[in-house]
Design a protein around this motif. Structure first.
Motif, short mmCIF file in Angstrom:
data_model
loop_
_atom_site.label_atom_id
_atom_site.label_comp_id
_atom_site.label_asym_id
_atom_site.label_seq_id
_atom_site.Cartn_x
_atom_site.Cartn_y
_atom_site.Cartn_z
N UNK A 29 12.56 -2.23 -3.36
CA UNK A 29 12.61 -2.15 -4.82
C UNK A 29 11.46 -1.39 -5.45
N UNK A 30 10.57 -0.80 -4.63
CA UNK A 30 9.33 -0.23 -5.15
C UNK A 30 9.55 0.78 -6.28
N UNK A 31 10.39 1.79 -6.02
CA UNK A 31 10.57 2.85 -7.02
C UNK A 31 11.28 2.32 -8.27
N UNK A 32 12.41 1.60 -8.14
CA UNK A 32 13.00 1.03 -9.35
C UNK A 32 12.04 0.13 -10.12
N UNK A 33 11.18 -0.58 -9.41
CA UNK A 33 10.23 -1.47 -10.09
C UNK A 33 9.25 -0.69 -10.96
N UNK A 34 8.99 0.58 -10.63
CA UNK A 34 8.12 1.40 -11.47
C UNK A 34 8.91 2.11 -12.57
N UNK A 35 10.15 2.47 -12.29
CA UNK A 35 10.93 3.24 -13.26
C UNK A 35 11.55 2.38 -14.36
#
Length: 446
Positions: free
Chosen positions: A67-73
């Motif tokens: 979930x790393x990228x969605x968590x930032x976007x």
């Protein structure tokens, strides 16, 4: 203060912003594997196409595992900054990503996006290892876990509903990427429904592509420069070199963005583009990674400045790669690549490039080494690159590679080239069965 739609109008002067309202942009693309490269490359070309010609071509980005990228976007409403590493860095806030999903936690939402009639293109950046199925994990309908499984699930929904097909565009570094993806998707579909497999085979376009831009992993220094430039925090920023290229085979099965109006090559055959990229840029990248790390270098720009290493790479390109790719103009292409490597603003970590070597060398180097050996052309430099790769793997307790288990088993015994070559997980059959290839590697005939 953090970047978001609510703070978009407070970005500092000199930073490029979307000339449209991101909140009003409809989505027409689903992207599987929404990492830094996609956002810095295809995302930029797609936003440029929207600016040039309009259209509801916003992107739903999907992270297949973490979930790393969605968590930032998601907290930033999909907004992120691209830092272009030129003599004077340039900053651009992007509005093309309209949704960011994590497949493992949002299966229904991902499938809805793939099945939506408004989705006309699905793109992928899942790396070379994403095109290899694990036979121990067969496809189970309703339980997708690879990118190909997700495509089959989405296409099955469209087929059942009578929804128009979409085009599937692979953006990964492997030769004939569209054809390889097509074969994998059809094979999975055949296991569950022969009619679905026939529909995919006849109705879905899988164009071959070539993509090129150096996108170093975002680090603290880049994030700090972005924050200073835009005047707020951006946890999803990416950095890239100024150069960017994208060639797509003209094999679409529906609408597409006006990519051809913003520098994308829509061509009948991408083979010349992909052969140069794969066997010159990618092969020399791997060479610099494995040999540069052994000489104590950390980044590409340091490795290419090493006279001994540069001399080796020049011999590799001119004496072994160029003859194998004739009549393509390898020398001219290499001059461009060499200049890109020397960009003092680009800190492209050799450790990043060195990851997944078993998948990368299988595409970048092994085909040329095999062809040269069979045709009586030089192979000594390529053989040394293979040795450097194995030495790299042998020197690390934990290797980031799809064949990490094979490396671990290899290291527990007598670690020799002969034992490594004997493992089909690491080397293709030619290294075991072809007399010319074995001779080129200095192996005894079997």
């Amino acid at each position: 203060m953090r970047l978001s739609l609510a703070t978009l109008d407070r970005i500092r002067p000199g930073v490029t912003r979307p000339p449209f309202d991101p909140a009003r942009l409809g989505t027409g693309i689903v992207h599987l594997g929404i990492g830094a490269f996609h956002r810095a490359h295809q995302g930029v070309f797609t936003e440029d196409a929207v600016i040039a010609d309009g259209g509801a071509w916003g992107i739903t980005g999907v992270s297949l595992r973490r979930p790393d990228v969605p968590a930032t976007l998601v907290p930033q409403d999909g907004l992120y900054t691209v830092e272009t590493l030129d003599t004077v860095p340039r900053y651009r806030v992007m509005g093309i990503v309209r949704q960011a999903l994590t497949a493992t936690a949002q299966q229904a939402e991902v499938l809805a996006a793939l099945a939506a009639p408004t989705t006309h293109v699905v793109t992928l950046t899942v790396t070379e290892k994403g095109y290899v199925r694990d036979p121990a994990r067969p496809a189970v309908p309703g339980r997708p876990w690879t990118a190909m499984d997700w495509l089959v699930e989405g296409l099955a929904l469209r087929h059942a509903a009578g929804t128009a097909p979409f085009t599937v565009v692979s953006c990964d570094n492997l030769q004939n990427n569209g054809e390889k993806l097509r074969a994998g998707v059809i094979a999975i579909a055949q296991e569950r429904d022969a009619a679905l497999a026939r529909w995919i085979a006849t109705e879905i376009g899988f164009p071959n592509t070539m993509i090129d831009s150096i996108v170093p992993a975002t680090d603290a220094a880049s994030a700090a420069r972005v924050a200073a430039a835009i005047g707020m925090i951006d946890h999803a920023s990416v950095q890239r070199e100024p150069f960017g290229q994208w060639a797509i085979e003209d094999r679409f099965t529906g609408p597409r963005p006006a990519w051809d109006k913003v520098g994308v090559d829509i061509v009948a055959d991408v083979t010349p583009f992909e052969r140069l990229k794969l066997h010159v840029l990618n092969a020399t990248h791997s060479t610099l990674a494995y040999m540069g790390l052994a000489r104590g270098h950390l980044y590409v720009l340091h490795a290419i400045a090493d006279p001994g290493l540069l001399g080796f790479v020049e011999r590799l390109v001119h004496e072994e790669i160029a003859p194998a790719l004739a009549p393509l103009d390898v020398a001219a292409y290499w001059r461009t690549v060499h200049a890109r490597y020397e960009n003092p603003m680009v800190d492209h970590a050799l450790e990043q490039i060195a990851q997944d070597g078993s998948a990368k060398l299988a595409q970048r180097l092994f085909p040329l080494l095999t062809a040269n050996a069979r045709n009586g052309l030089p192979t000594a430099c390529m053989a040394k690159v293979v040795d450097a790769w194995l030495a790299f793997a042998r020197s690390r307790e934990h290797v980031i590679d799809p064949q990490a288990a094979a490396f671990a088993a290899w290291r527990t015994g007598e670690a020799t080239l002969a034992t490594a070559v004997a493992d089909p997980a690491l080397f293709p059959d030619a290294f075991r069965n072809d007399r010319a290839v074995r001779s080129a590697m200095g192996l005894a005939d079997t």
